[in-house]
Each structure stands twice: as structure tokens, then as C-alpha cells.
Design a protein around this motif. Sequence first.
Motif, PDB file in Angstrom:
ATOM      1  N   GLY A 108      52.513  36.869  34.027  1.00 35.45           N
ATOM      2  CA  GLY A 108      51.078  36.872  34.289  1.00 35.45           C
ATOM      3  C   GLY A 108      50.700  37.256  35.703  1.00 35.45           C
ATOM      4  O   GLY A 108      49.548  37.048  36.107  1.00 35.45           O
ATOM      5  N   LYS A 109      51.604  37.825  36.455  1.00 35.94           N
ATOM      6  CA  LYS A 109      51.314  38.110  37.870  1.00 35.94           C
ATOM      7  C   LYS A 109      50.873  39.547  38.135  1.00 35.94           C
ATOM      8  O   LYS A 109      50.144  39.804  39.093  1.00 35.94           O
ATOM      9  N   HIS A 110      51.331  40.472  37.304  1.00 35.10           N
ATOM     10  CA  HIS A 110      51.015  41.877  37.569  1.00 35.10           C
ATOM     11  C   HIS A 110      50.333  42.523  36.369  1.00 35.10           C
ATOM     12  O   HIS A 110      50.798  42.402  35.228  1.00 35.10           O
ATOM     13  N   LEU A 111      49.249  43.205  36.660  1.00 36.75           N
ATOM     14  CA  LEU A 111      48.485  43.910  35.637  1.00 36.75           C
ATOM     15  C   LEU A 111      48.732  45.406  35.789  1.00 36.75           C
ATOM     16  O   LEU A 111      48.755  45.926  36.908  1.00 36.75           O
ATOM     17  N   TYR A 112      48.903  46.074  34.649  1.00 32.37           N
ATOM     18  CA  TYR A 112      49.171  47.516  34.657  1.00 32.37           C
ATOM     19  C   TYR A 112      48.049  48.229  33.899  1.00 32.37           C
ATOM     20  O   TYR A 112      47.673  47.808  32.796  1.00 32.37           O
ATOM     21  N   ALA A 113      47.552  49.331  34.481  1.00 27.23           N
ATOM     22  CA  ALA A 113      46.466  50.085  33.843  1.00 27.23           C
ATOM     23  C   ALA A 113      46.756  51.572  33.916  1.00 27.23           C
ATOM     24  O   ALA A 113      47.163  52.094  34.960  1.00 27.23           O
ATOM     25  N   ALA A 114      46.533  52.265  32.793  1.00 27.04           N
ATOM     26  CA  ALA A 114      46.677  53.721  32.756  1.00 27.04           C
ATOM     27  C   ALA A 114      45.392  54.352  33.278  1.00 27.04           C
ATOM     28  O   ALA A 114      44.311  54.089  32.749  1.00 27.04           O
ATOM     29  N   ASP A 115      45.524  55.170  34.297  1.00 27.41           N
ATOM     30  CA  ASP A 115      44.374  55.870  34.885  1.00 27.41           C
ATOM     31  C   ASP A 115      44.308  57.262  34.254  1.00 27.41           C
ATOM     32  O   ASP A 115      44.972  58.204  34.699  1.00 27.41           O
ATOM     33  N   TRP A 116      43.503  57.393  33.225  1.00 24.73           N
ATOM     34  CA  TRP A 116      43.474  58.558  32.338  1.00 24.73           C
ATOM     35  C   TRP A 116      43.278  59.879  33.085  1.00 24.73           C
ATOM     36  O   TRP A 116      43.993  60.850  32.871  1.00 24.73           O
ATOM     37  N   TYR A 117      42.313  59.959  33.968  1.00 20.87           N
ATOM     38  CA  TYR A 117      41.962  61.234  34.602  1.00 20.87           C
ATOM     39  C   TYR A 117      42.844  61.580  35.801  1.00 20.87           C
ATOM     40  O   TYR A 117      42.854  62.726  36.257  1.00 20.87           O
ATOM     41  N   SER A 118      43.562  60.620  36.316  1.00 16.26           N
ATOM     42  CA  SER A 118      44.375  60.889  37.507  1.00 16.26           C
ATOM     43  C   SER A 118      45.866  60.811  37.248  1.00 16.26           C
ATOM     44  O   SER A 118      46.665  60.906  38.194  1.00 16.26           O
ATOM     45  N   SER A 119      46.247  60.641  35.989  1.00 15.95           N
ATOM     46  CA  SER A 119      47.665  60.651  35.608  1.00 15.95           C
ATOM     47  C   SER A 119      48.480  59.675  36.445  1.00 15.95           C
ATOM     48  O   SER A 119      49.498  60.044  37.062  1.00 15.95           O
ATOM     49  N   ARG A 120      48.025  58.418  36.449  1.00 18.84           N
ATOM     50  CA  ARG A 120      48.726  57.400  37.232  1.00 18.84           C
ATOM     51  C   ARG A 120      48.795  56.094  36.450  1.00 18.84           C
ATOM     52  O   ARG A 120      47.951  55.817  35.595  1.00 18.84           O
ATOM     53  N   LEU A 121      49.800  55.311  36.787  1.00 24.06           N
ATOM     54  CA  LEU A 121      49.853  53.917  36.347  1.00 24.06           C
ATOM     55  C   LEU A 121      49.499  53.064  37.555  1.00 24.06           C
ATOM     56  O   LEU A 121      50.192  53.110  38.586  1.00 24.06           O
ATOM     57  N   LEU A 122      48.428  52.288  37.434  1.00 26.70           N
ATOM     58  CA  LEU A 122      47.993  51.429  38.530  1.00 26.70           C
ATOM     59  C   LEU A 122      48.560  50.028  38.337  1.00 26.70           C
ATOM     60  O   LEU A 122      48.585  49.506  37.218  1.00 26.70           O
ATOM     61  N   VAL A 123      49.002  49.434  39.442  1.00 24.70           N
ATOM     62  CA  VAL A 123      49.570  48.085  39.407  1.00 24.70           C
ATOM     63  C   VAL A 123      48.688  47.166  40.253  1.00 24.70           C
ATOM     64  O   VAL A 123      48.407  47.471  41.420  1.00 24.70           O
ATOM     65  N   PHE A 124      48.254  46.046  39.652  1.00 28.66           N
ATOM     66  CA  PHE A 124      47.350  45.122  40.336  1.00 28.66           C
ATOM     67  C   PHE A 124      47.967  43.726  40.433  1.00 28.66           C
ATOM     68  O   PHE A 124      48.816  43.344  39.617  1.00 28.66           O
ATOM     69  N   ASP A 125      47.480  42.967  41.413  1.00 22.63           N
ATOM     70  CA  ASP A 125      47.733  41.528  41.468  1.00 22.63           C
ATOM     71  C   ASP A 125      46.798  40.890  40.440  1.00 22.63           C
ATOM     72  O   ASP A 125      45.580  40.840  40.636  1.00 22.63           O
ATOM     73  N   ALA A 126      47.360  40.399  39.350  1.00 27.04           N
ATOM     74  CA  ALA A 126      46.529  39.877  38.256  1.00 27.04           C
ATOM     75  C   ALA A 126      45.827  38.582  38.631  1.00 27.04           C
ATOM     76  O   ALA A 126      44.868  38.190  37.965  1.00 27.04           O
ATOM     77  N   LEU A 127      46.288  37.907  39.634  1.00 30.67           N
ATOM     78  CA  LEU A 127      45.714  36.615  40.011  1.00 30.67           C
ATOM     79  C   LEU A 127      44.812  36.708  41.232  1.00 30.67           C
ATOM     80  O   LEU A 127      44.395  35.665  41.778  1.00 30.67           O
ATOM     81  N   ALA A 128      44.508  37.921  41.658  1.00 34.44           N
ATOM     82  CA  ALA A 128      43.662  38.099  42.844  1.00 34.44           C
ATOM     83  C   ALA A 128      42.313  37.407  42.631  1.00 34.44           C
ATOM     84  O   ALA A 128      41.728  37.446  41.550  1.00 34.44           O
ATOM     85  N   ALA A 129      41.817  36.785  43.693  1.00 37.77           N
ATOM     86  CA  ALA A 129      40.559  36.048  43.597  1.00 37.77           C
ATOM     87  C   ALA A 129      39.348  36.927  43.845  1.00 37.77           C
ATOM     88  O   ALA A 129      38.218  36.549  43.531  1.00 37.77           O
ATOM     89  N   LYS A 130      39.572  38.087  44.412  1.00 37.53           N
ATOM     90  CA  LYS A 130      38.446  38.981  44.687  1.00 37.53           C
ATOM     91  C   LYS A 130      38.884  40.432  44.490  1.00 37.53           C
ATOM     92  O   LYS A 130      40.074  40.721  44.368  1.00 37.53           O
ATOM     93  N   ALA A 131      37.906  41.321  44.461  1.00 33.35           N
ATOM     94  CA  ALA A 131      38.194  42.738  44.244  1.00 33.35           C
ATOM     95  C   ALA A 131      39.165  43.251  45.292  1.00 33.35           C
ATOM     96  O   ALA A 131      39.001  42.986  46.482  1.00 33.35           O
TER      97      ALA A 131
END
Length: 326
Positions: A108-131
Motif C-alpha cells: 500500500g505504499k506505492h501507486l502506479y499510473a499509466a500516463d497515456w499521452y506521454s508513454s510513461r509509468l508514474l510512481v507515487f507515494d500512495a500515503l502522501a498527505a498532500k499533492a
Amino acid sequence: MTATAPPARLMLAALLLCTSAGAAPFAYITNQGSHDVSVIDLASQRVVSSIPVGKSPAGVVASSRAGRTFVSNPDSKTISVIDMRRQQVVNTLPAGDGPVGIDISGDGKHLYAADWYSSRLLVFDALAAKASKPLAAIAVGRAPAGVAAHSDGATVFVAERDDDSVAVVDTAARRVAARVRVGSHPFALLYDAPRARLYALNVQSNDVTVIDVRDTRRPAVVATVKAGKAPYGAALAQGGALLYVTNQHEDTVSVIDAASLKVLRTLPGFAYPEGIAAHGDRVYVVNWMDDNVQVLDAATGQKLSTIATGQNSRGFGAFIGAPMEP
């Protein structure tokens, strides 16, 4: 997307439900037309909340471990973060040029998102408290759509729709470690942890590519299963024995024996079915055209009930979860 909940995730969800007194599972259905999420209480089988999110929500993953549900909003280029206990948005992450498929690591710590128009996999801190900005942006192939996280915590699969391939991403090295050719225009992915398999749903060749991922550096296609027109979402039910696949352009759902990979039956009577997930002895099918979710008996495929949702419901991903107790 798991897309939908693989057996390992279902097993984890079941464990969490047993250990979190009072916690009830919810289904979080993204509604592209009304720009919100319908929250269905699976105990009562009714919508208990409608949560405004960004524009045209599509992808979704409900993480019991994180206690959060994440929703991709392609038209506002963001990801909405919903607190499962409060049933409200608690954060909004900027997410490239058009996030579509999303998934989360098992811890539950890392979120992965496919960025359709930029051909990238984005990796986020899933528990971040702010943007906050992504922790990493990893180059993948064209039009990345579905995303599925491996249970090893170090590998993520990405469907590269316009390249007719699936990328195996090493998240520690932040690069594509391997790639496998599949059918035409893969969109959704489903990871089957007990069998060490990956299912790629090919919307243009109308089939499902079955990939052996025991060695993630050498993924190998082991079968191709014919489905209906434009297979879009998949879920494993009955303890992983049955693979359910929605066929977008045929208004049907295919039921496949996951051991033999033979199609057992094709269920009619849906309306542009997209997302699908299983929980217990039920399967939930999201109908884009009819703005509802149909509930099926997992063993027989018999329709049990219909739950009205928002407009143009999609539910692209593992949309069922329950928060753990603190």
C-alpha cells in the motif's frame, strides 16, 4: 486496471476483513459522465455515497492496506485519493498528461499510473498527505493503459496498447526490464499470483493473451484464448477457478475455466460492460451504457440484482476494498 482483484489480492482482502471488526467491503465505481464515484456497500448491495472527483474518472484501485481508493481522472490529469473511512477525497495528485490504468503495491505504499499521452509509468507515494509530484516517471511504450503490480513488490506490468506488447518494469531500476508481444491493442491486465500468470486483454484481436511470468525477465506467452468483441475487463472468481471477461462491443461476459483455459459459457444481456470484480460468491459487472452494476452469482453467472450508479460507469480496475483498522 487490476484491473480487477487477483486471487492474492482477494485473499488479502478476505484476511483483512476477518481482522478488522466492523469493516465492510465497498465497491468504488467510477462514473465518467457525472464525474463522481458511486460507493456501493456490498453488505446491503446499495449505493451509500456519491463522491465528486476530477473530470471523466476511469481507472480505480481500492487498497485495503492503504485505507484509500485511488481514481484516475484523464481529463483533469489528476488522481483523486479517497479515504475509505470518511468516504471523501482527501488529496488530489497531479498525474501527467492523461492517467488511465492504475494499481498499487501490495504494502500500500506505492501507486502506479499509466500516463497515456506521454508513454510513461508514474510512481507515487500512495500515503502522501498532500499533492506532490511523482517519485518517478519511467518511459514505456505507446498508449500505456492497464497496469498490474506483481506481488514481489519490485515489478509492475504495463499494457502498451499501440505497440501490441506488455512491458515488465523494474521499479527499483526504474526501467523496462523485459517486453513480450501479445495480441492487438492490449488494454487491461490481470495478474494471477498463485499461477504466476498475467492475462492481457486485447481489444482489437478479441482475445486474451496468457503470459507465464514465473521469470519476470523472460515472460513467455503460453496461450491465446478467444473472447468476445473488445474484451475490456477481467476478474478471477470462485477461488481463482473461473476467469470472467467483459466484452465491450458484444454486450456479453465470457466465463473461462482458468485451469484449462476453455470458454465455458458466454453470458448475454449487458450494456457495454467494462469493469468487473469479484468478491465472495458474487461478481460485479459495470455497464457503461446503462449506468449500473449487475450482480452475478459467481458459480453460475446467473444475474441476481442490478444497482443503479452515476452516468457512464466504467470501474476500470480493482474497485473493491475495505479499510483496515488502525
